[in-house]
Design a protein around this motif. Structure first.
Motif, PDB file in Angstrom:
ATOM      1  N   LYS A  38      -4.441  30.403 116.233  1.00 27.69           N
ATOM      2  CA  LYS A  38      -4.109  29.975 117.597  1.00 27.69           C
ATOM      3  C   LYS A  38      -5.295  30.242 118.533  1.00 27.69           C
ATOM      4  CE  LYS A  38      -1.002  30.691 121.458  1.00 27.69           C
ATOM      5  NZ  LYS A  38       0.162  31.398 121.991  1.00 27.69           N
ATOM      6  N   LEU A  39      -5.891  31.405 118.396  1.00 25.86           N
ATOM      7  CA  LEU A  39      -7.030  31.745 119.244  1.00 25.86           C
ATOM      8  C   LEU A  39      -8.187  30.782 119.000  1.00 25.86           C
ATOM      9  CD1 LEU A  39      -8.030  33.850 121.340  1.00 25.86           C
ATOM     10  CD2 LEU A  39      -9.139  34.989 119.439  1.00 25.86           C
ATOM     11  N   GLU A  40      -8.446  30.459 117.754  1.00 22.60           N
ATOM     12  CA  GLU A  40      -9.527  29.524 117.414  1.00 22.60           C
ATOM     13  C   GLU A  40      -9.255  28.149 118.010  1.00 22.60           C
ATOM     14  OE1 GLU A  40     -13.139  28.409 115.981  1.00 22.60           O
ATOM     15  OE2 GLU A  40     -12.316  30.423 115.880  1.00 22.60           O
ATOM     16  N   TRP A  41      -8.010  27.690 117.911  1.00 23.77           N
ATOM     17  CA  TRP A  41      -7.638  26.396 118.485  1.00 23.77           C
ATOM     18  C   TRP A  41      -7.819  26.400 120.001  1.00 23.77           C
ATOM     19  CZ3 TRP A  41      -3.930  24.679 121.954  1.00 23.77           C
ATOM     20  CH2 TRP A  41      -3.789  23.292 122.038  1.00 23.77           C
ATOM     21  N   PHE A  76     -10.936  24.988 124.912  1.00 21.67           N
ATOM     22  CA  PHE A  76     -11.695  25.506 126.053  1.00 21.67           C
ATOM     23  C   PHE A  76     -13.130  24.984 126.017  1.00 21.67           C
ATOM     24  CE2 PHE A  76     -14.078  28.970 128.189  1.00 21.67           C
ATOM     25  CZ  PHE A  76     -13.396  29.030 129.392  1.00 21.67           C
ATOM     26  N   GLN A  77     -13.751  25.033 124.845  1.00 23.13           N
ATOM     27  CA  GLN A  77     -15.124  24.557 124.692  1.00 23.13           C
ATOM     28  C   GLN A  77     -15.225  23.063 124.973  1.00 23.13           C
ATOM     29  OE1 GLN A  77     -15.683  26.025 120.696  1.00 23.13           O
ATOM     30  NE2 GLN A  77     -17.244  27.457 121.419  1.00 23.13           N
ATOM     31  N   MET A  79      -5.979  37.618 118.692  1.00 19.28           N
ATOM     32  CA  MET A  79      -6.972  37.629 117.624  1.00 19.28           C
ATOM     33  C   MET A  79      -6.440  38.393 116.410  1.00 19.28           C
ATOM     34  SD  MET A  79     -10.963  38.908 117.723  1.00 19.28           S
ATOM     35  CE  MET A  79     -10.976  38.607 119.465  1.00 19.28           C
ATOM     36  N   ASP A  80      -5.714  39.453 116.659  1.00 20.61           N
ATOM     37  CA  ASP A  80      -5.168  40.254 115.568  1.00 20.61           C
ATOM     38  C   ASP A  80      -3.929  39.629 114.938  1.00 20.61           C
ATOM     39  OD1 ASP A  80      -7.148  42.151 115.983  1.00 20.61           O
ATOM     40  OD2 ASP A  80      -5.866  43.454 117.200  1.00 20.61           O
ATOM     41  N   THR A  81      -3.080  38.996 115.749  1.00 25.48           N
ATOM     42  CA  THR A  81      -1.801  38.502 115.248  1.00 25.48           C
ATOM     43  C   THR A  81      -1.808  37.031 114.854  1.00 25.48           C
ATOM     44  OG1 THR A  81      -1.005  38.001 117.480  1.00 25.48           O
ATOM     45  CG2 THR A  81      -0.485  40.189 116.591  1.00 25.48           C
ATOM     46  N   ASN A  82      -2.639  36.229 115.513  1.00 26.70           N
ATOM     47  CA  ASN A  82      -2.631  34.786 115.240  1.00 26.70           C
ATOM     48  C   ASN A  82      -4.030  34.206 115.482  1.00 26.70           C
ATOM     49  OD1 ASN A  82      -1.966  32.138 114.852  1.00 26.70           O
ATOM     50  ND2 ASN A  82      -0.259  32.126 116.291  1.00 26.70           N
ATOM     51  N   PHE A 141     -14.146  32.777 127.835  1.00 25.96           N
ATOM     52  CA  PHE A 141     -12.832  32.428 127.308  1.00 25.96           C
ATOM     53  C   PHE A 141     -11.928  33.659 127.235  1.00 25.96           C
ATOM     54  CE2 PHE A 141     -10.213  31.950 123.397  1.00 25.96           C
ATOM     55  CZ  PHE A 141      -9.335  30.994 123.873  1.00 25.96           C
ATOM     56  N   VAL A 142     -12.437  34.747 126.686  1.00 28.09           N
ATOM     57  CA  VAL A 142     -11.649  35.982 126.584  1.00 28.09           C
ATOM     58  C   VAL A 142     -11.277  36.485 127.971  1.00 28.09           C
ATOM     59  CG1 VAL A 142     -11.763  38.430 125.922  1.00 28.09           C
ATOM     60  CG2 VAL A 142     -12.495  36.658 124.312  1.00 28.09           C
ATOM     61  N   GLN A 143     -12.210  36.459 128.901  1.00 27.71           N
ATOM     62  CA  GLN A 143     -11.927  36.907 130.268  1.00 27.71           C
ATOM     63  C   GLN A 143     -10.854  36.047 130.918  1.00 27.71           C
ATOM     64  OE1 GLN A 143     -15.744  36.810 132.172  1.00 27.71           O
ATOM     65  NE2 GLN A 143     -16.442  38.687 131.186  1.00 27.71           N
ATOM     66  N   GLU A 144     -10.930  34.744 130.702  1.00 34.73           N
ATOM     67  CA  GLU A 144      -9.931  33.835 131.270  1.00 34.73           C
ATOM     68  C   GLU A 144      -8.543  34.110 130.696  1.00 34.73           C
ATOM     69  OE1 GLU A 144      -9.966  31.397 133.733  1.00 34.73           O
ATOM     70  OE2 GLU A 144     -11.844  32.400 134.177  1.00 34.73           O
TER      71      GLU A 144
END
Length: 56
Positions: free
Chosen positions: A40-43, A48-49, A34-37, A17-20
């Protein structure tokens, strides 16, 4: 052993996911989000999963 396999699978999906994200946008994008929101990253990660968990 089953729990370890699940953890390893989860780590692999997160790495993919991070690579994509970094390849779609720019290197470091995932870390910035990850640092700012983190919500959003979790969503985005859950979306993706879900693509991998759907069975046809």
């Amino acid at each position: 052993m089953k729990a370890l396999a699940q953890i390893t699978r989860q780590q692999s999906i997160e790495e993919i996911f991070v690579q994509e994200l970094d390849s779609i946008y720019y290197p470091g994008y995932a870390e910035q989000i990850m640092d700012t929101n983190p919500e959003k990253l979790e969503w985005e990660l859950k979306e993706f999963q879900s693509q991998f968990s759907k069975r046809n």
